[in-house]
Design a protein around this motif. Structure first.
Motif, PDB file in Angstrom:
ATOM      1  N   GLU A   1       1.271  79.231  54.587  1.00 51.88           N
ATOM      2  CA  GLU A   1       0.127  79.951  55.147  1.00 51.88           C
ATOM      3  C   GLU A   1       0.139  79.929  56.672  1.00 51.88           C
ATOM      4  OE1 GLU A   1      -4.770  79.842  54.989  1.00 51.88           O
ATOM      5  OE2 GLU A   1      -3.602  78.802  53.440  1.00 51.88           O
ATOM      6  N   LEU A   2       0.435  78.766  57.247  1.00 56.80           N
ATOM      7  CA  LEU A   2       0.470  78.645  58.701  1.00 56.80           C
ATOM      8  C   LEU A   2       1.653  79.423  59.282  1.00 56.80           C
ATOM      9  CD1 LEU A   2      -0.748  77.458  61.226  1.00 56.80           C
ATOM     10  CD2 LEU A   2       0.533  75.353  60.808  1.00 56.80           C
ATOM     11  N   GLU A   3       2.799  79.321  58.630  1.00 57.54           N
ATOM     12  CA  GLU A   3       3.962  80.084  59.091  1.00 57.54           C
ATOM     13  C   GLU A   3       3.680  81.582  59.050  1.00 57.54           C
ATOM     14  OE1 GLU A   3       8.579  81.051  57.801  1.00 57.54           O
ATOM     15  OE2 GLU A   3       7.678  79.168  57.153  1.00 57.54           O
ATOM     16  N   ALA A   4       3.008  82.024  57.989  1.00 54.81           N
ATOM     17  CA  ALA A   4       2.691  83.443  57.852  1.00 54.81           C
ATOM     18  C   ALA A   4       1.730  83.896  58.955  1.00 54.81           C
ATOM     19  CB  ALA A   4       2.088  83.720  56.482  1.00 54.81           C
ATOM     20  N   GLU A   5       0.800  83.045  59.353  1.00 51.77           N
ATOM     21  CA  GLU A   5      -0.144  83.397  60.409  1.00 51.77           C
ATOM     22  C   GLU A   5       0.576  83.587  61.741  1.00 51.77           C
ATOM     23  OE1 GLU A   5      -3.363  83.978  63.004  1.00 51.77           O
ATOM     24  OE2 GLU A   5      -3.065  84.377  60.867  1.00 51.77           O
ATOM     25  N   VAL A   6       1.503  82.699  62.052  1.00 59.35           N
ATOM     26  CA  VAL A   6       2.247  82.821  63.309  1.00 59.35           C
ATOM     27  C   VAL A   6       3.119  84.067  63.287  1.00 59.35           C
ATOM     28  CG1 VAL A   6       4.020  81.760  64.752  1.00 59.35           C
ATOM     29  CG2 VAL A   6       2.190  80.355  63.791  1.00 59.35           C
ATOM     30  N   ARG A   7       3.803  84.292  62.174  1.00 61.86           N
ATOM     31  CA  ARG A   7       4.667  85.464  62.091  1.00 61.86           C
ATOM     32  C   ARG A   7       3.849  86.755  62.130  1.00 61.86           C
ATOM     33  NH1 ARG A   7       9.598  84.721  57.917  1.00 61.86           N
ATOM     34  NH2 ARG A   7      10.091  86.715  58.925  1.00 61.86           N
ATOM     35  N   SER A   8       2.658  86.715  61.561  1.00 64.07           N
ATOM     36  CA  SER A   8       1.782  87.884  61.615  1.00 64.07           C
ATOM     37  C   SER A   8       1.388  88.196  63.055  1.00 64.07           C
ATOM     38  CB  SER A   8       0.531  87.633  60.765  1.00 64.07           C
ATOM     39  OG  SER A   8      -0.403  88.678  60.915  1.00 64.07           O
TER      40      SER A   8
ATOM     41  N   LEU B   1      -1.496  79.789  69.400  1.00 71.23           N
ATOM     42  CA  LEU B   1      -1.955  78.469  69.832  1.00 71.23           C
ATOM     43  C   LEU B   1      -3.046  77.916  68.925  1.00 71.23           C
ATOM     44  CD1 LEU B   1      -1.996  79.108  73.674  1.00 71.23           C
ATOM     45  CD2 LEU B   1      -0.517  77.496  72.468  1.00 71.23           C
ATOM     46  N   ALA B   2      -3.872  78.794  68.382  1.00 67.20           N
ATOM     47  CA  ALA B   2      -4.902  78.341  67.441  1.00 67.20           C
ATOM     48  C   ALA B   2      -4.271  77.785  66.175  1.00 67.20           C
ATOM     49  CB  ALA B   2      -5.847  79.495  67.107  1.00 67.20           C
ATOM     50  N   ALA B   3      -3.160  78.410  65.767  1.00 68.13           N
ATOM     51  CA  ALA B   3      -2.464  77.939  64.566  1.00 68.13           C
ATOM     52  C   ALA B   3      -1.637  76.690  64.860  1.00 68.13           C
ATOM     53  CB  ALA B   3      -1.565  79.043  64.021  1.00 68.13           C
ATOM     54  N   MET B   4      -1.000  76.666  66.039  1.00 68.20           N
ATOM     55  CA  MET B   4      -0.130  75.549  66.436  1.00 68.20           C
ATOM     56  C   MET B   4      -0.445  75.167  67.881  1.00 68.20           C
ATOM     57  SD  MET B   4       3.636  76.534  64.992  1.00 68.20           S
ATOM     58  CE  MET B   4       3.937  76.831  63.242  1.00 68.20           C
ATOM     59  N   PRO B   5      -1.409  74.306  68.089  1.00 68.11           N
ATOM     60  CA  PRO B   5      -1.809  73.954  69.459  1.00 68.11           C
ATOM     61  C   PRO B   5      -0.692  73.325  70.284  1.00 68.11           C
ATOM     62  CG  PRO B   5      -3.460  73.250  67.856  1.00 68.11           C
ATOM     63  CD  PRO B   5      -2.271  73.672  67.072  1.00 68.11           C
ATOM     64  N   TYR B   6       0.331  72.785  69.640  1.00 65.60           N
ATOM     65  CA  TYR B   6       1.406  72.111  70.361  1.00 65.60           C
ATOM     66  C   TYR B   6       2.528  73.056  70.781  1.00 65.60           C
ATOM     67  CZ  TYR B   6       2.884  71.962  65.442  1.00 65.60           C
ATOM     68  OH  TYR B   6       3.177  72.295  64.137  1.00 65.60           O
TER      69      TYR B   6
ATOM     70  N   GLY C   1      36.775  74.338  76.845  1.00 65.68           N
ATOM     71  CA  GLY C   1      35.993  73.772  77.941  1.00 65.68           C
ATOM     72  C   GLY C   1      34.677  74.470  78.179  1.00 65.68           C
ATOM     73  N   SER C   2      34.461  75.603  77.483  1.00 64.56           N
ATOM     74  CA  SER C   2      33.183  76.317  77.583  1.00 64.56           C
ATOM     75  C   SER C   2      32.109  75.582  76.790  1.00 64.56           C
ATOM     76  CB  SER C   2      33.333  77.745  77.060  1.00 64.56           C
ATOM     77  OG  SER C   2      34.216  78.501  77.858  1.00 64.56           O
ATOM     78  N   TYR C   3      30.867  75.929  77.056  1.00 67.27           N
ATOM     79  CA  TYR C   3      29.734  75.309  76.364  1.00 67.27           C
ATOM     80  C   TYR C   3      28.829  76.376  75.755  1.00 67.27           C
ATOM     81  CZ  TYR C   3      30.498  70.620  78.325  1.00 67.27           C
ATOM     82  OH  TYR C   3      31.010  69.387  78.637  1.00 67.27           O
ATOM     83  N   LEU C   4      28.320  76.081  74.565  1.00 67.48           N
ATOM     84  CA  LEU C   4      27.252  76.864  73.951  1.00 67.48           C
ATOM     85  C   LEU C   4      25.981  76.028  73.996  1.00 67.48           C
ATOM     86  CD1 LEU C   4      26.200  79.322  72.322  1.00 67.48           C
ATOM     87  CD2 LEU C   4      26.870  78.085  70.246  1.00 67.48           C
ATOM     88  N   VAL C   5      24.954  76.561  74.636  1.00 65.34           N
ATOM     89  CA  VAL C   5      23.644  75.899  74.726  1.00 65.34           C
ATOM     90  C   VAL C   5      22.666  76.755  73.945  1.00 65.34           C
ATOM     91  CG1 VAL C   5      21.839  75.063  76.270  1.00 65.34           C
ATOM     92  CG2 VAL C   5      24.239  75.033  77.025  1.00 65.34           C
ATOM     93  N   LEU C   6      22.063  76.182  72.916  1.00 65.27           N
ATOM     94  CA  LEU C   6      21.268  76.999  71.987  1.00 65.27           C
ATOM     95  C   LEU C   6      20.024  76.241  71.553  1.00 65.27           C
ATOM     96  CD1 LEU C   6      22.847  78.957  69.000  1.00 65.27           C
ATOM     97  CD2 LEU C   6      20.768  77.645  68.658  1.00 65.27           C
ATOM     98  N   SER C   7      18.910  76.960  71.531  1.00 62.58           N
ATOM     99  CA  SER C   7      17.700  76.422  70.883  1.00 62.58           C
ATOM    100  C   SER C   7      17.123  77.502  69.985  1.00 62.58           C
ATOM    101  CB  SER C   7      16.661  75.952  71.910  1.00 62.58           C
ATOM    102  OG  SER C   7      16.178  77.012  72.702  1.00 62.58           O
ATOM    103  N   HIS C   8      16.468  77.046  68.923  1.00 62.91           N
ATOM    104  CA  HIS C   8      16.009  77.978  67.878  1.00 62.91           C
ATOM    105  C   HIS C   8      14.742  77.423  67.238  1.00 62.91           C
ATOM    106  CE1 HIS C   8      15.956  80.501  64.310  1.00 62.91           C
ATOM    107  NE2 HIS C   8      16.991  81.178  64.754  1.00 62.91           N
ATOM    108  N   GLY C   9      13.809  78.313  66.938  1.00 65.15           N
ATOM    109  CA  GLY C   9      12.579  77.902  66.299  1.00 65.15           C
ATOM    110  C   GLY C   9      12.787  77.472  64.853  1.00 65.15           C
ATOM    111  N   HIS C  10      12.062  76.429  64.458  1.00 63.95           N
ATOM    112  CA  HIS C  10      12.043  76.027  63.048  1.00 63.95           C
ATOM    113  C   HIS C  10      10.604  75.707  62.674  1.00 63.95           C
ATOM    114  CE1 HIS C  10      11.598  71.470  63.031  1.00 63.95           C
ATOM    115  NE2 HIS C  10      11.644  71.758  64.300  1.00 63.95           N
ATOM    116  N   ALA C  11      10.283  75.925  61.412  1.00 65.30           N
ATOM    117  CA  ALA C  11       8.893  75.805  60.959  1.00 65.30           C
ATOM    118  C   ALA C  11       8.526  74.417  60.488  1.00 65.30           C
ATOM    119  CB  ALA C  11       8.629  76.812  59.843  1.00 65.30           C
ATOM    120  N   GLY C  12       9.524  73.544  60.297  1.00 63.67           N
ATOM    121  CA  GLY C  12       9.214  72.218  59.777  1.00 63.67           C
ATOM    122  C   GLY C  12       8.554  72.313  58.420  1.00 63.67           C
ATOM    123  N   ASP C  13       7.537  71.512  58.234  1.00 67.12           N
ATOM    124  CA  ASP C  13       6.794  71.498  56.973  1.00 67.12           C
ATOM    125  C   ASP C  13       5.370  71.998  57.166  1.00 67.12           C
ATOM    126  OD1 ASP C  13       9.039  70.370  55.768  1.00 67.12           O
ATOM    127  OD2 ASP C  13       8.359  68.321  56.121  1.00 67.12           O
TER     128      ASP C  13
END
Length: 268
Positions: A199-206, A42-47, A183-195
Protein backbone atom coordinates in the motif's frame (compact mmCIF):
# COMPACT_ATOMS: atom_id res chain seq x y z
CA UNK A 1 1.40 35.88 -5.72
CA UNK A 2 1.74 32.93 -8.08
CA UNK A 3 5.23 31.73 -8.87
CA UNK A 4 6.59 32.94 -12.17
CA UNK A 5 8.63 30.32 -13.98
CA UNK A 6 11.70 31.31 -16.03
CA UNK A 7 11.24 31.24 -19.79
CA UNK A 8 13.26 28.04 -20.14
CA UNK A 9 10.87 26.03 -17.92
CA UNK A 10 8.57 24.29 -20.40
CA UNK A 11 5.72 23.66 -17.96
CA UNK A 12 6.09 24.35 -14.23
CA UNK A 13 2.75 22.62 -13.64
CA UNK A 14 4.19 19.21 -14.54
CA UNK A 15 6.28 17.97 -11.62
CA UNK A 16 9.90 17.24 -12.49
CA UNK A 17 11.84 14.50 -10.69
CA UNK A 18 14.96 16.69 -10.85
CA UNK A 19 13.16 19.58 -9.14
CA UNK A 20 11.58 17.20 -6.60
CA UNK A 21 15.04 15.89 -5.78
CA UNK A 22 16.16 19.49 -5.34
CA UNK A 23 13.19 20.03 -2.99
CA UNK A 24 14.15 16.98 -0.90
CA UNK A 25 17.66 18.40 -0.60
CA UNK A 26 16.31 21.74 0.61
CA UNK A 27 17.05 23.60 -2.63
CA UNK A 28 15.13 26.47 -4.17
CA UNK A 29 14.95 25.40 -7.80
CA UNK A 30 11.46 23.92 -7.61
CA UNK A 31 7.85 24.97 -8.09
CA UNK A 32 4.52 24.43 -6.40
CA UNK A 33 3.73 21.37 -8.51
CA UNK A 34 7.02 19.77 -7.52
CA UNK A 35 6.49 20.51 -3.84
CA UNK A 36 2.92 19.21 -3.92
CA UNK A 37 3.97 15.81 -5.23
CA UNK A 38 7.10 15.85 -3.09
CA UNK A 39 4.98 16.44 0.00
CA UNK A 40 2.85 13.40 -0.91
CA UNK A 41 6.00 11.31 -1.01
CA UNK A 42 7.28 12.81 2.25
CA UNK A 43 3.95 12.16 3.96
CA UNK A 44 4.26 8.50 3.01
CA UNK A 45 8.01 8.28 3.77
CA UNK A 46 9.21 11.13 5.99
CA UNK A 47 12.80 9.85 5.82
CA UNK A 48 13.09 10.46 2.06
CA UNK A 49 15.00 13.66 2.76
CA UNK A 50 17.54 11.76 4.85
CA UNK A 51 18.41 9.12 2.29
CA UNK A 52 18.37 11.67 -0.55
CA UNK A 53 20.99 13.70 1.30
CA UNK A 54 22.91 10.51 2.05
CA UNK A 55 23.01 9.84 -1.67
CA UNK A 56 24.91 13.11 -2.19
CA UNK A 57 27.42 12.11 0.47
CA UNK A 58 27.79 8.74 -1.26
CA UNK A 59 28.54 10.57 -4.53
CA UNK A 60 31.31 12.59 -2.91
CA UNK A 61 32.90 9.55 -1.28
CA UNK A 62 32.72 7.48 -4.46
CA UNK A 63 34.19 10.21 -6.68
CA UNK A 64 36.96 10.76 -4.14
CA UNK A 65 37.77 7.05 -4.15
CA UNK A 66 38.01 6.93 -7.95
CA UNK A 67 40.07 10.14 -8.08
CA UNK A 68 42.50 8.87 -5.45
CA UNK A 69 42.93 5.74 -7.58
CA UNK A 70 44.06 7.87 -10.49
CA UNK A 71 40.83 8.30 -12.47
CA UNK A 72 40.71 11.70 -14.14
CA UNK A 73 37.51 11.36 -16.21
CA UNK A 74 33.97 11.34 -14.83
CA UNK A 75 30.71 10.83 -16.74
CA UNK A 76 27.69 11.69 -14.58
CA UNK A 77 24.50 10.51 -16.31
CA UNK A 78 21.19 11.73 -14.91
CA UNK A 79 23.08 14.35 -12.94
CA UNK A 80 20.08 16.40 -11.82
CA UNK A 81 20.12 20.04 -10.75
CA UNK A 82 23.41 21.43 -9.45
CA UNK A 83 23.66 21.47 -5.67
CA UNK A 84 26.48 21.23 -3.12
CA UNK A 85 29.40 18.83 -3.63
CA UNK A 86 28.79 18.30 -7.33
CA UNK A 87 30.88 15.73 -9.17
CA UNK A 88 33.22 18.29 -10.76
CA UNK A 89 33.83 20.02 -7.43
CA UNK A 90 34.86 16.78 -5.74
CA UNK A 91 36.93 15.49 -8.68
CA UNK A 92 38.70 18.80 -9.34
CA UNK A 93 39.47 19.25 -5.67
CA UNK A 94 41.65 16.17 -6.06
CA UNK A 95 43.03 17.23 -9.45
CA UNK A 96 42.10 20.56 -11.08
CA UNK A 97 42.64 18.97 -14.49
CA UNK A 98 40.02 16.24 -13.93
CA UNK A 99 37.46 16.20 -16.75
CA UNK A 100 33.76 15.91 -16.03
CA UNK A 101 30.72 15.58 -18.29
CA UNK A 102 27.21 15.93 -16.94
CA UNK A 103 24.35 14.36 -18.91
CA UNK A 104 20.66 14.92 -18.32
CA UNK A 105 17.56 15.08 -20.48
CA UNK A 106 15.83 17.83 -18.49
CA UNK A 107 16.32 21.27 -20.13
CA UNK A 108 16.11 22.90 -16.70
CA UNK A 109 19.08 20.87 -15.52
CA UNK A 110 21.01 21.71 -18.66
CA UNK A 111 20.41 25.45 -18.28
CA UNK A 112 21.33 25.55 -14.60
CA UNK A 113 24.41 23.39 -15.03
CA UNK A 114 25.76 25.42 -17.94
CA UNK A 115 25.30 28.64 -15.99
CA UNK A 116 27.07 27.15 -12.97
CA UNK A 117 29.96 25.82 -15.05
CA UNK A 118 30.59 28.88 -17.17
CA UNK A 119 34.34 29.38 -17.22
CA UNK A 120 35.17 25.82 -16.11
CA UNK A 121 37.14 24.56 -19.09
CA UNK A 122 37.37 20.98 -17.82
CA UNK A 123 33.64 20.38 -17.44
CA UNK A 124 30.78 20.29 -19.91
CA UNK A 125 27.06 19.56 -19.98
CA UNK A 126 25.30 17.41 -22.58
CA UNK A 127 21.59 16.85 -23.09
CA UNK A 128 20.79 13.20 -23.57
CA UNK A 129 18.33 10.45 -22.71
CA UNK A 130 19.59 7.45 -20.78
CA UNK A 131 17.37 5.21 -22.91
CA UNK A 132 19.52 6.18 -25.89
CA UNK A 133 22.82 5.38 -24.20
CA UNK A 134 24.76 4.84 -27.43
CA UNK A 135 23.92 8.34 -28.60
CA UNK A 136 25.14 9.73 -25.27
CA UNK A 137 28.46 7.90 -25.50
CA UNK A 138 28.99 9.04 -29.10
CA UNK A 139 27.93 12.64 -28.49
CA UNK A 140 30.67 15.08 -29.56
CA UNK A 141 30.28 16.92 -26.26
CA UNK A 142 31.06 13.72 -24.38
CA UNK A 143 33.93 12.68 -26.63
CA UNK A 144 35.49 16.14 -26.32
CA UNK A 145 36.13 15.45 -22.63
CA UNK A 146 36.08 11.65 -22.23
CA UNK A 147 38.69 9.36 -23.75
CA UNK A 148 37.20 5.87 -23.52
CA UNK A 149 40.60 4.27 -24.11
CA UNK A 150 41.48 5.40 -20.57
CA UNK A 151 39.76 4.67 -17.22
CA UNK A 152 36.57 6.61 -16.59
CA UNK A 153 34.18 6.71 -13.65
CA UNK A 154 30.56 6.43 -14.79
CA UNK A 155 27.95 7.65 -12.31
CA UNK A 156 24.34 6.45 -12.39
CA UNK A 157 22.95 7.88 -9.17
CA UNK A 158 19.23 7.50 -8.41
CA UNK A 159 18.39 7.30 -12.11
CA UNK A 160 17.89 3.66 -13.15
CA UNK A 161 14.73 3.36 -11.05
CA UNK A 162 13.11 5.69 -13.58
CA UNK A 163 13.78 3.11 -16.32
CA UNK A 164 10.64 0.98 -16.32
CA UNK A 165 11.75 -2.10 -18.25
CA UNK A 166 14.32 -4.42 -16.69
CA UNK A 167 15.67 -5.32 -20.11
CA UNK A 168 16.37 -1.65 -20.81
CA UNK A 169 18.36 -1.35 -17.59
CA UNK A 170 20.47 -4.36 -18.55
CA UNK A 171 21.02 -2.97 -22.06
CA UNK A 172 22.16 0.39 -20.67
CA UNK A 173 24.65 -1.30 -18.36
CA UNK A 174 25.89 -3.64 -21.07
CA UNK A 175 26.58 -0.78 -23.48
CA UNK A 176 28.33 1.25 -20.79
CA UNK A 177 30.56 -1.65 -19.78
CA UNK A 178 31.53 -2.26 -23.40
CA UNK A 179 33.11 1.21 -23.42
CA UNK A 180 34.76 1.06 -19.98
CA UNK A 181 38.37 -0.14 -20.01
CA UNK A 182 40.18 -1.84 -17.15
CA UNK A 183 40.54 0.48 -14.16
CA UNK A 184 37.22 2.23 -14.80
CA UNK A 185 34.58 2.53 -12.09
CA UNK A 186 30.80 2.13 -12.06
CA UNK A 187 29.13 4.18 -9.32
CA UNK A 188 25.46 3.33 -8.95
CA UNK A 189 22.60 3.91 -6.55
CA UNK A 190 19.06 2.64 -6.93
CA UNK A 191 15.81 2.90 -5.02
CA UNK A 192 14.49 -0.11 -3.13
CA UNK A 193 11.23 -0.44 -1.24
CA UNK A 194 12.42 -2.62 1.63
CA UNK A 195 9.50 -4.03 3.56
CA UNK A 196 7.29 -0.97 3.48
CA UNK A 197 4.29 -2.88 2.20
CA UNK A 198 2.36 -2.80 -1.03
CA UNK A 199 0.00 0.00 0.00
CA UNK A 200 2.78 2.43 0.89
CA UNK A 201 4.81 1.54 -2.20
CA UNK A 202 1.72 2.07 -4.34
CA UNK A 203 1.15 5.52 -2.81
CA UNK A 204 4.68 6.66 -3.62
CA UNK A 205 4.52 5.27 -7.14
CA UNK A 206 1.14 6.92 -7.64
CA UNK A 207 2.69 10.27 -6.71
CA UNK A 208 5.48 9.78 -9.27
CA UNK A 209 2.94 8.97 -11.97
CA UNK A 210 2.19 12.69 -12.06
CA UNK A 211 5.81 13.57 -12.86
CA UNK A 212 7.65 13.86 -16.15
CA UNK A 213 9.20 10.43 -15.42
CA UNK A 214 5.81 8.74 -15.11
CA UNK A 215 6.79 6.21 -12.45
CA UNK A 216 9.50 5.09 -10.07
CA UNK A 217 10.40 1.41 -9.96
CA UNK A 218 12.07 0.22 -6.76
CA UNK A 219 13.99 -3.01 -7.22
CA UNK A 220 15.07 -5.58 -4.64
CA UNK A 221 18.59 -5.94 -3.30
CA UNK A 222 19.32 -9.17 -5.17
CA UNK A 223 18.35 -7.64 -8.50
CA UNK A 224 20.40 -4.47 -8.01
CA UNK A 225 23.38 -6.61 -7.02
CA UNK A 226 23.32 -8.31 -10.44
CA UNK A 227 24.02 -4.93 -12.06
CA UNK A 228 27.63 -5.36 -10.92
CA UNK A 229 28.14 -8.86 -12.35
CA UNK A 230 31.60 -9.21 -13.86
CA UNK A 231 32.94 -6.21 -11.94
CA UNK A 232 34.97 -6.04 -8.73
CA UNK A 233 32.82 -4.60 -5.96
CA UNK A 234 34.67 -2.19 -3.72
CA UNK A 235 34.25 -2.76 0.02
CA UNK A 236 31.65 -2.59 1.64
CA UNK A 237 29.76 -3.79 -1.45
CA UNK A 238 26.10 -2.98 -2.01
CA UNK A 239 24.64 -1.27 1.06
CA UNK A 240 22.19 1.53 1.88
CA UNK A 241 24.00 4.68 0.75
CA UNK A 242 24.11 6.11 4.27
CA UNK A 243 26.40 3.22 5.30
CA UNK A 244 28.81 3.30 2.34
CA UNK A 245 32.21 3.99 3.92
CA UNK A 246 30.53 5.94 6.69
CA UNK A 247 33.50 6.14 9.03
CA UNK A 248 33.37 3.83 12.03
CA UNK A 249 29.68 3.03 11.69
CA UNK A 250 29.00 -0.58 12.69
CA UNK A 251 25.25 -0.35 12.53
CA UNK A 252 23.37 -3.18 10.89
CA UNK A 253 22.32 -2.44 7.34
CA UNK A 254 18.55 -2.30 7.70
CA UNK A 255 17.20 -3.49 4.35
CA UNK A 256 13.63 -3.45 5.64
CA UNK A 257 13.61 0.33 5.31
CA UNK A 258 13.09 1.93 1.91
CA UNK A 259 15.91 4.02 0.53
CA UNK A 260 18.79 4.01 -1.93
CA UNK A 261 21.16 1.08 -2.29
CA UNK A 262 24.61 2.09 -3.47
CA UNK A 263 27.84 0.47 -4.56
CA UNK A 264 31.06 1.17 -6.42
CA UNK A 265 32.67 -1.45 -8.66
CA UNK A 266 35.91 -1.51 -10.66
CA UNK A 267 36.37 -2.93 -14.13
CA UNK A 268 39.03 -5.66 -13.86
Amino acid sequence: MAERAPSWVSDPHIPSVARMYDYYLGGKDNFAADREVGDRVLAAMPYVRAFTRANRVFLARAVTLAAEDGVRQFLDIGSGLPTQENTHEVAQRNDPDARVVYVDRDPIVITHARALLEGNGQTSVVQGDLLDIRRILDDPGVLERIDFTRPVAVLLLAILHFVARDEDVLEILSVLRSRMVSGSYLVLSHGHAGDVGEELEAEVRSAYEKTSAGDIIPRPYAQVLTYFDGLELVDPGLVPVEFWRAGDSHEDHDLSRAGFLGAVAKVP
